[in-house]
Design a protein around this motif. Structure first.
Motif, PDB file in Angstrom:
ATOM      1  N   TYR A 121      17.214 -79.338 -27.908  1.00  0.00           N
ATOM      2  CA  TYR A 121      18.133 -78.197 -27.884  1.00  0.00           C
ATOM      3  C   TYR A 121      19.306 -78.408 -28.835  1.00  0.00           C
ATOM      4  N   VAL A 122      19.861 -79.615 -28.851  1.00  0.00           N
ATOM      5  CA  VAL A 122      20.988 -79.926 -29.730  1.00  0.00           C
ATOM      6  C   VAL A 122      20.532 -79.904 -31.189  1.00  0.00           C
ATOM      7  N   LYS A 123      19.305 -80.352 -31.477  1.00  0.00           N
ATOM      8  CA  LYS A 123      18.781 -80.266 -32.841  1.00  0.00           C
ATOM      9  C   LYS A 123      18.665 -78.815 -33.285  1.00  0.00           C
ATOM     10  N   ASP A 124      18.249 -77.935 -32.368  1.00  0.00           N
ATOM     11  CA  ASP A 124      18.190 -76.503 -32.682  1.00  0.00           C
ATOM     12  C   ASP A 124      19.583 -75.967 -32.987  1.00  0.00           C
ATOM     13  N   LEU A 125      20.570 -76.403 -32.228  1.00  0.00           N
ATOM     14  CA  LEU A 125      21.949 -75.972 -32.484  1.00  0.00           C
ATOM     15  C   LEU A 125      22.437 -76.477 -33.842  1.00  0.00           C
ATOM     16  N   MET A 126      22.024 -77.675 -34.219  1.00  0.00           N
ATOM     17  CA  MET A 126      22.399 -78.195 -35.539  1.00  0.00           C
ATOM     18  C   MET A 126      21.843 -77.289 -36.632  1.00  0.00           C
ATOM     19  N   LYS A 127      20.594 -76.885 -36.486  1.00  0.00           N
ATOM     20  CA  LYS A 127      19.988 -76.007 -37.495  1.00  0.00           C
ATOM     21  C   LYS A 127      20.679 -74.655 -37.523  1.00  0.00           C
ATOM     22  N   ALA A 128      21.114 -74.176 -36.374  1.00  0.00           N
ATOM     23  CA  ALA A 128      21.809 -72.893 -36.317  1.00  0.00           C
ATOM     24  C   ALA A 128      23.196 -72.984 -36.946  1.00  0.00           C
ATOM     25  N   ILE A 151      30.206 -81.033 -27.720  1.00  0.00           N
ATOM     26  CA  ILE A 151      28.947 -81.138 -28.464  1.00  0.00           C
ATOM     27  C   ILE A 151      28.982 -80.234 -29.690  1.00  0.00           C
ATOM     28  N   LYS A 152      29.470 -78.994 -29.524  1.00  0.00           N
ATOM     29  CA  LYS A 152      29.551 -78.068 -30.662  1.00  0.00           C
ATOM     30  C   LYS A 152      30.460 -78.600 -31.748  1.00  0.00           C
ATOM     31  N   ASP A 153      31.625 -79.107 -31.374  1.00  0.00           N
ATOM     32  CA  ASP A 153      32.555 -79.670 -32.351  1.00  0.00           C
ATOM     33  C   ASP A 153      31.958 -80.891 -33.043  1.00  0.00           C
ATOM     34  N   ALA A 154      31.251 -81.717 -32.276  1.00  0.00           N
ATOM     35  CA  ALA A 154      30.632 -82.916 -32.839  1.00  0.00           C
ATOM     36  C   ALA A 154      29.519 -82.543 -33.818  1.00  0.00           C
ATOM     37  N   ILE A 155      28.756 -81.500 -33.513  1.00  0.00           N
ATOM     38  CA  ILE A 155      27.691 -81.046 -34.415  1.00  0.00           C
ATOM     39  C   ILE A 155      28.291 -80.636 -35.754  1.00  0.00           C
ATOM     40  N   LEU A 156      29.316 -79.805 -35.707  1.00  0.00           N
ATOM     41  CA  LEU A 156      29.948 -79.339 -36.943  1.00  0.00           C
ATOM     42  C   LEU A 156      30.544 -80.511 -37.721  1.00  0.00           C
ATOM     43  N   ALA A 157      31.228 -81.412 -37.030  1.00  0.00           N
ATOM     44  CA  ALA A 157      31.837 -82.568 -37.694  1.00  0.00           C
ATOM     45  C   ALA A 157      30.768 -83.458 -38.329  1.00  0.00           C
ATOM     46  N   ALA A 158      29.687 -83.706 -37.631  1.00  0.00           N
ATOM     47  CA  ALA A 158      28.624 -84.573 -38.163  1.00  0.00           C
ATOM     48  C   ALA A 158      27.956 -83.944 -39.383  1.00  0.00           C
TER      49      ALA A 158
END
Length: 120
Positions: free
Chosen positions: A87-94, A38-45
């Motif tokens: 939660y994942v949206k919050d991680l995207m903002k972070a 999920i973390k890698d996908a967030i950064l890639a997206a």
């Protein structure tokens, strides 16, 4: 001078601390392998959206990044549960400071210096 110190070091520390705590919570909540995907996908997206639209375009970029994130996770056979979406949206903002750092370091100096605000 003090304001520069606070913005440069204290703010960076706070961002790193928040991302670290969120990562720790994510690992305990999702499991290490899933959290890593999920973390890698967030950064890639987010990097993909930045490349697609360029600097700026805030809300539109978020929508495109979210669609790309879901697409990447689907390819990895990871499906977000209803309670995980916020939660994942919050991680995207972070992740925004990390993405900005990557993008601005990749810019030629001429472009980067042209974007700096000048104070008199």
């Amino acid at each position: 001078m003090i304001e520069g110190f606070i913005t440069k070091y204290l703010l960076d520390f706070a961002i790193v601390f928040i991302v670290g705590m969120m990562s720790k919570l994510m690992i305990s909540k999702f499991g290490e392998d899933r959290a890593s995907k999920i973390k890698d996908a967030i950064l890639a997206a987010m990097l993909w959206a930045e490349e697609e639209l360029g600097i700026g375009n805030g809300e539109e970029k978020w929508k495109i990044a979210w669609v790309k994130l879901i697409e990447i996770l689907r390819k990895q056979k990871v499906e977000l549960k209803e309670g995980e979406i916020s939660y994942v949206k919050d991680l995207m903002k972070a992740t925004v400071p990390e993405v900005n750092e990557i993008i601005y370091k990749a810019m030629p100096d001429v472009v980067r210096n042209g974007r700096t605000l000048r104070y008199k």
